[in-house]
Design a protein around this motif. Structure first.
Motif, PDB file in Angstrom:
ATOM      1  N   GLY A 289      11.847  43.251  26.756  1.00  9.24           N
ATOM      2  CA  GLY A 289      12.179  44.632  26.435  1.00  9.24           C
ATOM      3  C   GLY A 289      11.712  45.529  27.554  1.00  9.24           C
ATOM      4  N   MET A 290      12.461  46.606  27.827  1.00  8.95           N
ATOM      5  CA  MET A 290      12.131  47.472  28.958  1.00  8.95           C
ATOM      6  C   MET A 290      12.519  48.908  28.664  1.00  8.95           C
ATOM      7  N   ASP A 291      11.930  49.836  29.455  1.00  8.46           N
ATOM      8  CA  ASP A 291      12.273  51.253  29.369  1.00  8.46           C
ATOM      9  C   ASP A 291      11.944  51.882  30.720  1.00  8.46           C
ATOM     10  N   MET A 292      12.781  52.812  31.164  1.00  8.58           N
ATOM     11  CA  MET A 292      12.559  53.483  32.440  1.00  8.58           C
ATOM     12  C   MET A 292      12.503  54.990  32.223  1.00  8.58           C
ATOM     13  N   ASN A 293      11.561  55.658  32.904  1.00 12.85           N
ATOM     14  CA  ASN A 293      11.491  57.112  32.785  1.00 12.85           C
ATOM     15  C   ASN A 293      12.221  57.777  33.948  1.00 12.85           C
ATOM     16  N   ALA A 294      12.199  59.106  33.967  1.00 12.45           N
ATOM     17  CA  ALA A 294      12.963  59.867  34.957  1.00 12.45           C
ATOM     18  C   ALA A 294      12.410  59.735  36.368  1.00 12.45           C
ATOM     19  N   SER A 295      11.213  59.184  36.499  1.00 13.24           N
ATOM     20  CA  SER A 295      10.632  58.960  37.825  1.00 13.24           C
ATOM     21  C   SER A 295      10.947  57.579  38.364  1.00 13.24           C
ATOM     22  N   GLY A 296      11.571  56.739  37.563  1.00 13.92           N
ATOM     23  CA  GLY A 296      11.893  55.386  37.999  1.00 13.92           C
ATOM     24  C   GLY A 296      10.822  54.365  37.679  1.00 13.92           C
ATOM     25  N   ASP A 297       9.744  54.775  37.005  1.00  8.66           N
ATOM     26  CA  ASP A 297       8.745  53.812  36.566  1.00  8.66           C
ATOM     27  C   ASP A 297       9.306  53.022  35.387  1.00  8.66           C
ATOM     28  N   ILE A 298       8.923  51.768  35.293  1.00  6.34           N
ATOM     29  CA  ILE A 298       9.480  50.882  34.272  1.00  6.34           C
ATOM     30  C   ILE A 298       8.354  50.329  33.415  1.00  6.34           C
ATOM     31  N   ALA A 299       8.459  50.503  32.119  1.00  7.44           N
ATOM     32  CA  ALA A 299       7.577  49.825  31.175  1.00  7.44           C
ATOM     33  C   ALA A 299       8.333  48.642  30.594  1.00  7.44           C
ATOM     34  N   PHE A 300       7.651  47.531  30.457  1.00  8.69           N
ATOM     35  CA  PHE A 300       8.308  46.366  29.861  1.00  8.69           C
ATOM     36  C   PHE A 300       7.286  45.520  29.116  1.00  8.69           C
ATOM     37  N   ILE A 301       7.797  44.708  28.219  1.00  5.00           N
ATOM     38  CA  ILE A 301       6.972  43.782  27.445  1.00  5.00           C
ATOM     39  C   ILE A 301       7.265  42.379  27.940  1.00  5.00           C
ATOM     40  N   ALA A 302       6.218  41.622  28.212  1.00  3.98           N
ATOM     41  CA  ALA A 302       6.395  40.260  28.710  1.00  3.98           C
ATOM     42  C   ALA A 302       5.261  39.378  28.227  1.00  3.98           C
ATOM     43  N   GLY A 303       5.595  38.122  27.979  1.00  7.05           N
ATOM     44  CA  GLY A 303       4.608  37.129  27.605  1.00  7.05           C
ATOM     45  C   GLY A 303       4.641  35.966  28.571  1.00  7.05           C
ATOM     46  N   GLY A 304       3.703  35.047  28.404  1.00  9.63           N
ATOM     47  CA  GLY A 304       3.622  33.892  29.283  1.00  9.63           C
ATOM     48  C   GLY A 304       3.165  32.662  28.531  1.00  9.63           C
ATOM     49  N   VAL A 305       2.913  31.587  29.268  1.00  9.49           N
ATOM     50  CA  VAL A 305       2.557  30.308  28.670  1.00  9.49           C
ATOM     51  C   VAL A 305       1.262  30.402  27.877  1.00  9.49           C
ATOM     52  N   ALA A 306       0.283  31.104  28.401  1.00  8.73           N
ATOM     53  CA  ALA A 306      -1.021  31.199  27.737  1.00  8.73           C
ATOM     54  C   ALA A 306      -1.328  32.631  27.334  1.00  8.73           C
ATOM     55  N   ALA A 307      -0.293  33.433  27.114  1.00  6.81           N
ATOM     56  CA  ALA A 307      -0.513  34.850  26.832  1.00  6.81           C
ATOM     57  C   ALA A 307       0.424  35.328  25.740  1.00  6.81           C
ATOM     58  N   MET A 308      -0.059  36.260  24.939  1.00 10.18           N
ATOM     59  CA  MET A 308       0.801  36.963  23.997  1.00 10.18           C
ATOM     60  C   MET A 308       1.672  37.950  24.771  1.00 10.18           C
ATOM     61  N   ARG A 309       2.611  38.554  24.070  1.00  7.23           N
ATOM     62  CA  ARG A 309       3.391  39.613  24.701  1.00  7.23           C
ATOM     63  C   ARG A 309       2.485  40.791  24.992  1.00  7.23           C
ATOM     64  N   GLU A 310       2.634  41.369  26.179  1.00 12.57           N
ATOM     65  CA  GLU A 310       1.810  42.493  26.614  1.00 12.57           C
ATOM     66  C   GLU A 310       2.694  43.590  27.188  1.00 12.57           C
ATOM     67  N   VAL A 311       2.186  44.828  27.136  1.00 13.11           N
ATOM     68  CA  VAL A 311       2.856  45.957  27.780  1.00 13.11           C
ATOM     69  C   VAL A 311       2.480  45.964  29.255  1.00 13.11           C
ATOM     70  N   HIS A 312       3.488  46.034  30.109  1.00 16.65           N
ATOM     71  CA  HIS A 312       3.294  46.136  31.555  1.00 16.65           C
ATOM     72  C   HIS A 312       4.021  47.382  32.056  1.00 16.65           C
ATOM     73  N   VAL A 313       3.581  47.882  33.193  1.00 15.76           N
ATOM     74  CA  VAL A 313       4.271  48.985  33.863  1.00 15.76           C
ATOM     75  C   VAL A 313       4.491  48.608  35.318  1.00 15.76           C
ATOM     76  N   LEU A 314       5.721  48.807  35.775  1.00  9.62           N
ATOM     77  CA  LEU A 314       6.099  48.547  37.154  1.00  9.62           C
ATOM     78  C   LEU A 314       6.416  49.878  37.820  1.00  9.62           C
ATOM     79  N   ASN A 315       5.647  50.202  38.872  1.00  9.24           N
ATOM     80  CA  ASN A 315       5.905  51.419  39.647  1.00  9.24           C
ATOM     81  C   ASN A 315       5.634  51.124  41.116  1.00  9.24           C
ATOM     82  N   ARG A 316       5.499  52.157  41.902  1.00  7.52           N
ATOM     83  CA  ARG A 316       5.305  51.944  43.338  1.00  7.52           C
ATOM     84  C   ARG A 316       4.034  51.159  43.647  1.00  7.52           C
ATOM     85  N   GLY A 317       3.089  51.195  42.747  1.00  6.04           N
ATOM     86  CA  GLY A 317       1.844  50.451  42.950  1.00  6.04           C
ATOM     87  C   GLY A 317       1.939  48.995  42.548  1.00  6.04           C
TER      88      GLY A 317
END
Length: 664
Positions: free
Chosen positions: A354-382
């Motif tokens: 699942g994902m969402d983008m704001n007007a600045s182009g930053d992206i929030a998304f939910i992702a899980g992994g092999v040894a992890a529950m689903r977590e909220v992540h944010v992707l931006n210039r950093g």
């Protein structure tokens, strides 16, 4: 005395160590694991809102509430409370308000108590939630206008006068009936003026209308409709626009579905999802673009072999960000608007959901992994930042080890990927009991992440391995793979499953004398089919599966499924041994079934009706086979309508399997 003290100290030390050491994951433990969903990023990027659904076993209900997390510090806050769920959070464009839907009782601006239906609430940056809009009937969805001054609401419409009279007649005569000729419920579009609180009904929409998206000038919206609102008309979506004064215009009329519309920042282009083949649900999904001036259509991701799950426009309108289903993973990609070229933004180890983008182009998304529950992540210039820590819930448990294996199909056409979960204490070279699990769909898949629908890690704690293959016909691969079991259900897909099992036996992982098979929906069909074709499994768990294609067609709310996969309606050709309706039905080979079988079914399932499971039980019982049939009253497809049902499903599944493969 010294000896007694030493024994006492050793006992206390051992006890303390036992309390700290990981313990097996149990069905009730799995039920209580919770994780984020429906993420929405604040306009300034400082916070991400999301929902968390938790089980209340005392009342046997699921309750969803809205949370937020500070993107920089990771500080979480629960924003809504109470016995009524709060869902679908959405920020106002200026970030001052966070809207959500709930049926919680509340007093409106006039001091009148409103309750008994889904209404619109909003939480200010600081303060308590307040009621914004309470139209006469449930709000199905809402969306803020780009200028922030208006909220569009989609609700059910009132019944027509003739239908209201008929309903009153039925009530007076105590007639609790449904009539096939009853007209479907239409929908209505309302606009809320945020500053004044004025709610205005704009127009009636047809029963299939949904998916509202504003034009950037805040003067109108685009939406999708299949006209009837029926699930079986999923391949008939078209796009329409509606002005804030109620004027409607059809925008697309191509074969197959056009849905999930998103308007470009300049308003000149509408992006939406289409399919490579119009009349089947298992074709590749692509982003297409509609030029609003010329009304020309263009398939943007035609050269990308993978299906697009969802997407959003970049603020500059030069590209889009898309979530692609990629094998046993799901990843974010940037798609160039001009060329359609894609560039991956997230790692394969992160299964994005699942994902969402704001007007600045930053992206929030939910992702899980092999040894992890689903977590909220944010992707931006950093870069990518993980903002939550729901995975801490896993610390007390001893989990299995998980990896992806790849097996070449016997016909040499495909590489079959499978998620393999081994017992935590597994030693290479040791053969252990194996469960073969099939996913639903068929156009579904298994991702390489910790949280699975099936109790793989619960079985791992009991010393049982689970393999979950993406047999041909699964999603996440190219069109040839996704459509490979059309007219061949129970053929190549069954052989793929057996090839994966045989590989694990050859590798010394699976004990061929201690195997079980399970699955739900299409996975239930594959389970039923598998035990009708081979006696190599010592146990089977069939969950809301298909036993007879004739029965399924006659009782499902998606009768078009059989035409998609079998090629024709049953009356169009002879029903003989050459007909797929007969030759690929487990019912035809029921005398071959000797595997002890547990059948699990909800009686409110509108996808795979209980009639399938009941017929299978009746036949096996008449044949004197070892079979048990459990009906969950009020449960729909998936058997997760009620939390306590789901605990029972997992407990019965694990118990049935472990007993018959010889594990404690």
């Amino acid at each position: 005395m010294r000896t007694l003290l030493i024994i006492l100290l050793l006992t206390l030390t051992t006890s303390a160590a036992g309390q700290d050491s990981p313990r097996p994951l149990l069905p009730a433990d799995k039920l209580m694991l919770h994780y984020p969903a429906s993420v929405r990023l604040a306009p300034d990027g400082s916070n991400a809102a999301f929902t968390v659904r938790k089980a209340d076993t005392a009342t046997n209900r699921w309750i969803t509430h809205v949370y937020s997390v500070d993107v920089r510090t990771g500080t979480e806050r629960q924003l809504t409370f109470g016995a009524q769920s709060c869902t679908t959070p959405q920020w106002s464009p200026d970030g001052r308000w966070l809207g959500f839907l709930s049926s919680r009782p509340s007093v409106d601006r006039s001091g009148t108590l409103q309750s008994g239906r889904r209404m619109l609430f909003a939480i200010p940056r600081s303060g308590e939630p307040r009621l914004l809009a309470a139209p006469p009937r449930d709000i199905e969805e809402f969306t803020w206008s780009p200028d922030g001054g208006t909220v569009a609401l989609l609700t059910e419409a009132a019944a027509a006068p003739a239908m209201r009279d008929e309903n009153a007649r039925r009530t007076s005569r105590q007639l609790d009936i449904t009539v096939s000729s009853d007209p479907p419920i239409s929908r209505e579009l309302w606009l809320l003026d945020v500053s004044s609180g004025t709610l205005r009904r704009i127009t009636a929409l047809d029963p299939g209308a949904e998916g509202l998206a504003w034009f950037p000038d805040s003067r109108g919206l685009v939406y999708q409709t299949n006209y009837t609102g029926k699930y079986d008309d999923e391949q008939k979506w078209d796009l329409w626009s509606v002005s804030t004064e109620g004027a409607k215009e059809q925008l697309t009329d191509a074969p197959g579905p056009e849905h999930a519309p998103r308007v470009s920042p300049a308003g000149s282009t509408i992006a939406f999802l289409t399919q490579t083949v119009p009349d089947i649900e298992f074709a590749k999904t692509e982003i297409s673009l509609l030029d609003m001036d010329t009304r020309q259509l263009r398939r943007l991701t035609e050269q990308q072999p993978l299906s697009v799950e969802e997407f959003a426009w970049d603020p500059d309108g030069k590209s889009l960000v898309a979530l692609l289903n990629e094998g046993t993973s799901a990843t974010l990609h940037r798609v160039d608007r001009s060329s359609g070229a894609t560039r991956k933004l997230t790692d394969d180890a992160m299964v994005v959901q699942g994902m969402d983008m704001n007007a600045s182009g930053d992206i929030a998304f939910i992702a899980g992994g092999v040894a992890a529950m689903r977590e909220v992540h944010v992707l931006n210039r950093g870069g990518v930042r993980r903002c939550t820590d729901f995975s801490a819930q896993l610390a007390p448990f001893r989990l299995g080890t998980q990896r992806v294996i790849t097996v070449r199909s016997r016909d040499g056409l495909f590489d079959i990927e499978a998620v393999l979960v081994l017992p935590a204490d597994y030693r290479p070279g040791k053969s252990v009991p194996l469960v073969l699990a099939y996913h639903g769909g068929p156009y579904g898949d298994f991702d390489n992440r910790f949280y699975q629908y099936y109790p793989a890690h619960i079985l791992a704690a009991r010393g049982v391995a689970t393999v979950m293959p993406n047999v041909r016909g699964s999603s996440g691969y190219d069109d040839a793979f996704g459509q490979a079991n059309r007219y061949d259900l129970g053929g190549g897909d069954f052989r793929d499953g057996m090839d994966v099992v045989d590989y694990l036996i050859r590798e010394g992982i699976a004990d061929s004398s201690r195997m079980a098979v399970m699955g739900g929906s299409y996975g239930g069909y594959m389970t039923n089919w598998t035990i009708s074709q081979t006696q190599r499994f010592r146990a089977a768990v069939s969950m809301y599966g298909i036993f007879s294609w004739l029965t399924d067609w006659s009782n499902s709310w998606q009768p078009s499924f059989e035409r998609m996969f079998l090629g024709h309606d049953y009356w169009e050709k002879p029903l003989d041994s050459n007909s797929l309706w007969i030759s690929r039905a487990p019912q035809t080979y029921v005398k071959n079934i000797t595997t002890p079988t547990l059948i699990l079914q909800g009686d409110a399932d509108v996808y795979t009706n209980i009639s399938n499971s009941r017929e299978m039980y009746q036949a096996l019982n008449a044949l004197g086979r070892e079979v048990e049939f459990v009906v969950y009253h009020g449960a729909g497809h998936g058997l997760r309508t009620y939390p306590n049902h789901w605990i029972d499903v997992m407990e019965r599944t694990v118990g049935w399997i472990t007993k018959r493969v010889g594990m404690p």
